[in-house]
Design a protein around this motif. Structure first.
Motif, PDB file in Angstrom:
ATOM      1  N   THR A 198       0.874  -1.181   0.000  1.00 55.82           N
ATOM      2  CA  THR A 198       0.000   0.000   0.000  1.00 55.82           C
ATOM      3  C   THR A 198       0.911   1.231   0.000  1.00 55.82           C
ATOM      4  O   THR A 198       2.133   1.088   0.123  1.00 55.82           O
ATOM      5  N   GLN A 199       0.280   2.401  -0.084  1.00 58.38           N
ATOM      6  CA  GLN A 199       1.101   3.622  -0.081  1.00 58.38           C
ATOM      7  C   GLN A 199       1.774   3.818   1.276  1.00 58.38           C
ATOM      8  O   GLN A 199       2.746   4.541   1.403  1.00 58.38           O
ATOM      9  N   MET A 200       1.208   3.175   2.316  1.00 59.22           N
ATOM     10  CA  MET A 200       1.736   3.364   3.661  1.00 59.22           C
ATOM     11  C   MET A 200       2.797   2.325   4.031  1.00 59.22           C
ATOM     12  O   MET A 200       3.614   2.562   4.889  1.00 59.22           O
ATOM     13  N   ASN A 201       2.700   1.174   3.443  1.00 60.05           N
ATOM     14  CA  ASN A 201       3.623   0.098   3.821  1.00 60.05           C
ATOM     15  C   ASN A 201       3.852  -0.823   2.633  1.00 60.05           C
ATOM     16  O   ASN A 201       2.906  -1.289   2.004  1.00 60.05           O
ATOM     17  N   GLU A 202       5.134  -1.024   2.374  1.00 61.68           N
ATOM     18  CA  GLU A 202       5.483  -1.842   1.214  1.00 61.68           C
ATOM     19  C   GLU A 202       4.983  -3.285   1.373  1.00 61.68           C
ATOM     20  O   GLU A 202       4.654  -3.950   0.411  1.00 61.68           O
ATOM     21  N   ARG A 203       4.969  -3.729   2.631  1.00 58.46           N
ATOM     22  CA  ARG A 203       4.504  -5.102   2.882  1.00 58.46           C
ATOM     23  C   ARG A 203       3.483  -5.061   4.007  1.00 58.46           C
ATOM     24  O   ARG A 203       3.779  -5.381   5.156  1.00 58.46           O
ATOM     25  N   SER A 204       2.292  -4.640   3.648  1.00 58.78           N
ATOM     26  CA  SER A 204       1.259  -4.438   4.666  1.00 58.78           C
ATOM     27  C   SER A 204       0.473  -5.729   4.896  1.00 58.78           C
ATOM     28  O   SER A 204       0.064  -6.389   3.946  1.00 58.78           O
ATOM     29  N   SER A 205       0.300  -6.070   6.174  1.00 56.08           N
ATOM     30  CA  SER A 205      -0.475  -7.280   6.483  1.00 56.08           C
ATOM     31  C   SER A 205      -1.949  -6.958   6.313  1.00 56.08           C
ATOM     32  O   SER A 205      -2.439  -5.985   6.855  1.00 56.08           O
ATOM     33  N   ARG A 206      -2.633  -7.814   5.539  1.00 52.53           N
ATOM     34  CA  ARG A 206      -4.038  -7.567   5.266  1.00 52.53           C
ATOM     35  C   ARG A 206      -4.948  -8.455   6.113  1.00 52.53           C
ATOM     36  O   ARG A 206      -6.142  -8.575   5.851  1.00 52.53           O
ATOM     37  N   SER A 207      -4.348  -9.111   7.099  1.00 51.94           N
ATOM     38  CA  SER A 207      -5.146  -9.994   7.951  1.00 51.94           C
ATOM     39  C   SER A 207      -4.603  -9.947   9.374  1.00 51.94           C
ATOM     40  O   SER A 207      -3.500  -9.448   9.603  1.00 51.94           O
ATOM     41  N   HIS A 208      -5.397 -10.457  10.314  1.00 50.47           N
ATOM     42  CA  HIS A 208      -4.907 -10.609  11.677  1.00 50.47           C
ATOM     43  C   HIS A 208      -4.317 -12.015  11.758  1.00 50.47           C
ATOM     44  O   HIS A 208      -4.995 -12.982  11.389  1.00 50.47           O
ATOM     45  N   ALA A 209      -3.065 -12.126  12.234  1.00 51.24           N
ATOM     46  CA  ALA A 209      -2.438 -13.453  12.305  1.00 51.24           C
ATOM     47  C   ALA A 209      -2.287 -13.888  13.752  1.00 51.24           C
ATOM     48  O   ALA A 209      -1.935 -13.073  14.612  1.00 51.24           O
ATOM     49  N   ILE A 210      -2.617 -15.163  14.008  1.00 52.14           N
ATOM     50  CA  ILE A 210      -2.504 -15.691  15.375  1.00 52.14           C
ATOM     51  C   ILE A 210      -1.623 -16.931  15.333  1.00 52.14           C
ATOM     52  O   ILE A 210      -2.011 -17.963  14.790  1.00 52.14           O
ATOM     53  N   PHE A 211      -0.438 -16.791  15.895  1.00 51.80           N
ATOM     54  CA  PHE A 211       0.492 -17.915  15.988  1.00 51.80           C
ATOM     55  C   PHE A 211       0.406 -18.438  17.420  1.00 51.80           C
ATOM     56  O   PHE A 211       0.605 -17.677  18.370  1.00 51.80           O
ATOM     57  N   THR A 212       0.060 -19.724  17.567  1.00 53.85           N
ATOM     58  CA  THR A 212      -0.171 -20.248  18.918  1.00 53.85           C
ATOM     59  C   THR A 212       0.778 -21.397  19.224  1.00 53.85           C
ATOM     60  O   THR A 212       0.927 -22.322  18.421  1.00 53.85           O
ATOM     61  N   ILE A 213       1.413 -21.301  20.393  1.00 55.30           N
ATOM     62  CA  ILE A 213       2.232 -22.417  20.876  1.00 55.30           C
ATOM     63  C   ILE A 213       1.473 -23.019  22.052  1.00 55.30           C
ATOM     64  O   ILE A 213       1.171 -22.311  23.017  1.00 55.30           O
ATOM     65  N   SER A 214       1.123 -24.308  21.960  1.00 54.82           N
ATOM     66  CA  SER A 214       0.443 -24.983  23.072  1.00 54.82           C
ATOM     67  C   SER A 214       1.427 -25.951  23.689  1.00 54.82           C
ATOM     68  O   SER A 214       2.074 -26.709  22.963  1.00 54.82           O
ATOM     69  N   ILE A 215       1.545 -25.902  25.005  1.00 53.70           N
ATOM     70  CA  ILE A 215       2.422 -26.899  25.629  1.00 53.70           C
ATOM     71  C   ILE A 215       1.638 -27.736  26.635  1.00 53.70           C
ATOM     72  O   ILE A 215       0.766 -27.227  27.338  1.00 53.70           O
ATOM     73  N   CYS A 216       1.972 -29.004  26.630  1.00 54.21           N
ATOM     74  CA  CYS A 216       1.360 -29.917  27.590  1.00 54.21           C
ATOM     75  C   CYS A 216       2.511 -30.496  28.418  1.00 54.21           C
ATOM     76  O   CYS A 216       3.447 -31.065  27.877  1.00 54.21           O
ATOM     77  N   GLN A 217       2.441 -30.280  29.728  1.00 53.19           N
ATOM     78  CA  GLN A 217       3.524 -30.753  30.590  1.00 53.19           C
ATOM     79  C   GLN A 217       2.995 -31.905  31.431  1.00 53.19           C
ATOM     80  O   GLN A 217       1.969 -31.757  32.095  1.00 53.19           O
TER      81      GLN A 217
END
Ligand SMILES: Nc1ncnc2c1ncn2[C@@H]1O[C@H](COP(=O)(O)OP(=O)(O)OP(=O)(O)O)[C@@H](O)[C@H]1O
Length: 924
Positions: A198-217
């Motif tokens: 976009t004019q504001m950002n060369e690599r603009s994120s067009r989505s919300h990203a959710i990276f999840t790490i689940s741990i089971c101990q």
């Protein structure tokens, strides 16, 4: 349960090079040695953490994220989410971009957290850790699995478990063994996330990203509090990179980007509303609109839930972003008032059935909230359910009774048998008595064995009958679950269909509107065209008429022409009035008898030239007419010789008049019985009334044509403006697409470089795998040998076997990792291929657009030419009008002179009588 507030950090990114280039000023700065920020001159905000432009990625990680990671291992759920305007540094801070190509010190939060997590895992030998990761994005209110692109968006849902925890169902959870694996998944997921320039950002994120790490101990039971149960802790860490809020005017987004902007902003608006609702102490028990957007539903645990949350607000320091920065600071400041209640997620007796039952319970609750039709379905199911329950109960009662009866029968039989045996042993019994007793004992025994076998069968039957009931219950449960699932899916589908319908309706509406606009402009264009055609035809006719007249007139008056020749020889005393009358009548005649109208549709420039030429001819004709008039008058009032008269009469005899004009002159001459002065007077008046009319008509037509030209000019200008606008839009579009192509090329280059890296890694891994295989084979061999060997020490043998098995397991895992890496590489190769296809499509698109642009430019040029011509024509018309006005004035002057002359004649006439004058004329 303690309440803790959401922690808020603010990070000011440095001015970007393009901002420095445009000389942007800084409008926000941190207050040294405090956690405060000043925006503008004096607006101060306080936060939990403030990071200035020179802060490093490590500073942010150490202060904000490290404590969260500790909490994660303690069993708390944790969330970090980056919020802020587009281009403010969210992705940079979270570190979800192209991790492979980023230098170590530039790496964001996720890579650092992963490293630290695996480091901690490696240090805790007594805990069995299972780590899983998932990566999804919310794009235009759809959930997409970034680790499994094939997964249908409809299969991913947001749910709540019985504890109120938000769970995302349907997204792929990859079990990982080491940091490298996680990094490769992060890299692969980020590569397929929706981004664009976009004019504001060369690599603009067009989505919300959710990276999840689940741990089971899983702790060793010996070390856990409850020695009898396996201690399990499940916790999750969400890394959320929100799409940036944006103003469409600033981003210059159009088309698909524009639609994305709307979705992004509405998602962020919902988030803002949730923050406002949670942060307002007055609205403590008020409804929190989590359900307004997918992102707020996902963040439910993190905002006002049981997770530990850090919000990182990224801001731009540039004065040009002052408003957005101030807004972001206001929101973040409000978020500090949100209180969460974090809990450790123990899971003492991890029972899958329990979980399922709880899920059924939760779903049943959800079912109760459904619409009446659905409620009826649910009630039907629960009715069946209770009927079955009643049935079971009755059967159980029957069974109990039956068992009791059976027991009594057996008891009686036993007693009878005992009595019979006692009787058998009484001495002195007769033989028939003995026989009877014997047969009775046999009967009783038979009965007992029957009862035993019956009760055995009964009990077996009861068992088998019980079993079907149990199975029925399970089946019913399963059915219920299925129904509930189907219901949930139906609901999702319904909601989605509704959304689609809404979109379609909107589309139809906009298309209808467009259609209407087009029709309007078409009608307008047609009206203009008709008007122009009419005017053109009129002008053409006028020109033709005038041309005919002029030609005729010129023929009659040309010095070489026969008329002129004759006219020069005609009697000088021919009454002027007749000549002029004839002239005007001939004009009228010719105009009335003019040839049938010809409709010509020559181009406007051509007709314009003709019009101008026509005007010139007309004015020339008028001038000729005036000159002629002057001449005639002069002849009339000058002295003429007899010879000339004689010559004239001879000529008349020799050359009889050919034209009606000439004939009329002759006739007038012979029938001359009107007082001459009067005739002269009338003639002059007529002449001037007629000739006076002429310039007016011409003037009118010139003015009309000028108006028409001005109108045409305006239309042309309008068309010109439209074409320019189209051209501008097209140029912007082309520019954007070109940038996109560049971006794609860059992405595919990056993907290729990553590919290379992976290929190298694969080679390494293949070597390792070979080694592992060899080790495996070796271990198997040794194991075989060991088994064959007769080891005396069984314990040692078992230990050795265990060691070898472990080795084999490790080798197998290595092979699996290798396979996964290969899959990832294939995926990346696919991405670059997709990008290339997309780029080629775009290039084709641009090619088409360029053609359109060329056509438009051509049209623009044509329109400009037309405009120039029209301007020229208008100028000429104006010039013409001026000239005609001048001539008109001259004519007026002349008219005055003639009137004076007439007055002089009258005066003279009053002194001498008319017969005398007639005498004079006849003698002449
Ligand atoms: N702290 C920082 N130091 C240096 N460069 C930064 C910093 N923060 C951001 N940038 C640079 O600013 C640009 C925009 O950053 P980024 O893409 O992370 O913004 P964003 O907020 O994620 O934007 P969007 O919402 O459009 O996705 C990038 O080129 C990035 O490298």
């Amino acid at each position: 349960m303690d309440e803790i507030p959401v922690k808020v950090a603010v990070r000011i990114r440095p001015l970007l090079s393009k901002e420095i280039l445009h000389n942007h000023q800084v409008c926000v700065r941190p207050v040294p040695n405090t956690q405060q920020i000043i925006i503008g001159k004096d607006r101060v905000f306080t936060f939990d953490y403030v990071f200035g432009k020179s802060s490093t990625q490590d500073d942010v990680y150490i202060s904000c994220i490290k404590p969260l990671l500790v909490s994660l291992i303690e069993g708390y759920n944790a969330t970090v989410f980056a919020y802020g305007q587009t281009g403010s540094g969210k992705t940079y801070t979270i570190g979800g971009g192209h991790v492979a190509s980023v230098a170590d010190e530039e790496k964001g939060i996720i890579p650092r957290a992963i490293q630290e997590l695996f480091h901690t895992i490696s240090e805790n030998h007594n805990i069995d850790f299972t780590v899983k990761v998932s990566y999804i994005e919310v794009y235009k209110e759809d959930l997409r699995d970034l680790l499994e692109l094939e997964t249908n968006v409809k299969d991913i849902h947001i749910r709540e478990d019985e504890k109120g925890n938000t769970v995302i169902v349907g997204a792929k959870e990859c079990q990982v063994e080491n940091a490298d694996e996680v990094m490769s998944l992060l890299e692969a997921g980020s590569a397929v996330r929706h981004t664009s320039t976009t004019q504001m950002n060369e690599r603009s994120s067009r989505s919300h990203a959710i990276f999840t790490i689940s741990i089971c101990q899983q702790r060793d039971p010996a070390e856990s509090r409850d020695k009898n149960s396996v201690q399990m802790i499940l916790s999750k860490f969400h890394f959320v990179d929100l799409a940036g809020s944006e103003r469409v005017t600033k981003t210059g987004n159009t088309g698909e980007r524009f639609k994305e902007s709307i979705q992004i902003n509405s998602g962020l608006l919902a988030l803002g509303n949730v923050i406002s609702a949670l942060a307002d102490p007055k609205r403590k028990n008020a409804h929190v609109p989590y359900r307004d957007a997918k992102i707020t539903r996902i963040l439910k645990d993190s905002l006002g839930g049981n997770a530990k949350t850090v919000m990182i607000t990224c801001i731009s320091p540039s004065t040009s972003d002052f408003d957005e920065t101030l807004n972001s600071l206001k929101y973040s400041n409000r978020a500090r008032n949100i209180k969460n209640k974090p809990i450790v997620n123990y899971n003492p007796d991890w029972d899958r059935i329990d979980e399922m039952e709880l899920e059924i319970k939760a779903l049943r609750e959800a079912l109760q909230n459904q619409q009446s039709s659905r409620v009826s379905r649910t009630s039907q199911v629960s009715q069946d359910w209770s009927q079955e329950k009643n049935k079971i109960r009755t059967l159980e009662e029957q069974l109990a009774q039956f068992q009791l009866e059976c027991f009594n029968h057996r008891h009686c039989t036993e007693e009878a048998l005992e009595l019979l045996h006692e009787l058998k042993n009484i001495p002195g019994l007769t033989k028939p008595q003995k026989n009877r007793l014997h047969s009775w004992v046999a009967m009783a025994e038979e009965l007992r064995s029957d009862i035993t076998s019956m009760s055995g069968t009964e009990s077996a039957e009861t068992g088998s009958r019980e079993e079907p009931h149990h199975i029925t219950i399970l089946q019913l449960k399963r059915e219920l679950k299925k129904c509930q699932d189907a219901l949930a899916t139906d609901e999702e589908v319904f909601a989605r269909k509704e959304m689609e319908l809404k979109d379609l309706q909107e589309n139809i509406q906009s298309l209808l509107q467009e259609n209407q606009d087009y029709q309007k402009s078409l009608e307008e264009a047609e009206r203009t065209k008709n008007l122009q055609t009419e005017k053109l035809v009129e002008q053409q006719i006028l020109i033709d008429e005038l041309k005919n007249k002029v030609e005729e007139y010129l023929q009659n008056h040309s010095p070489q022409g026969p008329v002129r020749e004759q006219e020069s020889k005609r009697p000088h005393s021919v009454p002027l009035s007749h000549q002029l009358q004839m002239l005007t009548s001939s004009f009228r005649e010719s105009s009335s008898q003019s040839e049938p109208r010809k409709v010509r549709t020559s181009p406007p420039s051509y007709s314009l030239e003709r019009v101008v030429a026509g005007f010139r001819t007309r004015s020339q004709m008028l001038l000729d007419l005036i000159e002629e008039q002057d001449e005639v008058s002069h002849e009339k009032f000058s002295d003429h010789s007899d010879e000339e008269l004689e010559k004239e009469s001879k000529n008349k005899k020799n050359n009889p008049p050919k034209s009606p004009f000439r004939r009329s002159i002759n006739r007038t001459w012979t029938r001359r019985n009107v007082p001459e002065a009067k005739a002269v007077n009338n003639g002059t008046r007529q002449l001037f009334s007629n000739t006076g009319d002429m310039p007016e008509t011409v003037m009118e037509s010139v003015q009309e044509s000028q108006n028409l030209n001005i109108k045409k000019l305006k239309t042309t200008e309008l068309r010109l403006a439209e074409a320019r606008q189209k051209l501008r839009e097209l140029t912007i579009n082309i520019k954007m697409k070109e940038e996109l192509i560049n971006e794609l090329a860059k992405t595919s280059n990056e993907a290729q470089s990553v590919n290379k890296q992976y290929s190298m890694k694969i080679m390494q891994l293949e070597q390792e795998a070979d080694q592992a295989r060899a080790e495996l084979a070796e271990a198997q061999k040794q194991l075989q040998e060991l088994e064959n060997k007769e080891l005396r020490d069984q314990a040692q043998k078992a230990k050795l076997q265990k060691d070898f098995r472990k080795k084999m397991e490790a080798a197998k895992i290595k092979v699996q990792v290798l396979q996964k890496k290969q899959q990832d590489t294939k995926k990346l190769a696919n991405i670059s291929a997709q990008n290339e296809k997309y780029a080629s499509d775009l290039e084709l698109n641009i090619h088409n657009m360029r053609q359109q642009q060329a056509q438009l430019q051509k049209k623009l040029k044509e329109e400009s030419d037309i405009k120039k011509k029209l301007e020229l024509a208008v100028q000429k018309d104006q010039q013409q009008i001026k000239e005609l006005q001048l001539k008109n004035e001259q004519q007026q002057k002349m008219l005055r002179l003639k009137n004076e002359e007439i007055a002089a004649i009258r005066r003279r006439k009053s002194t001498s009588s008319i017969p005398d004058q007639l005498q004079q004329v006849s003698t002449l």
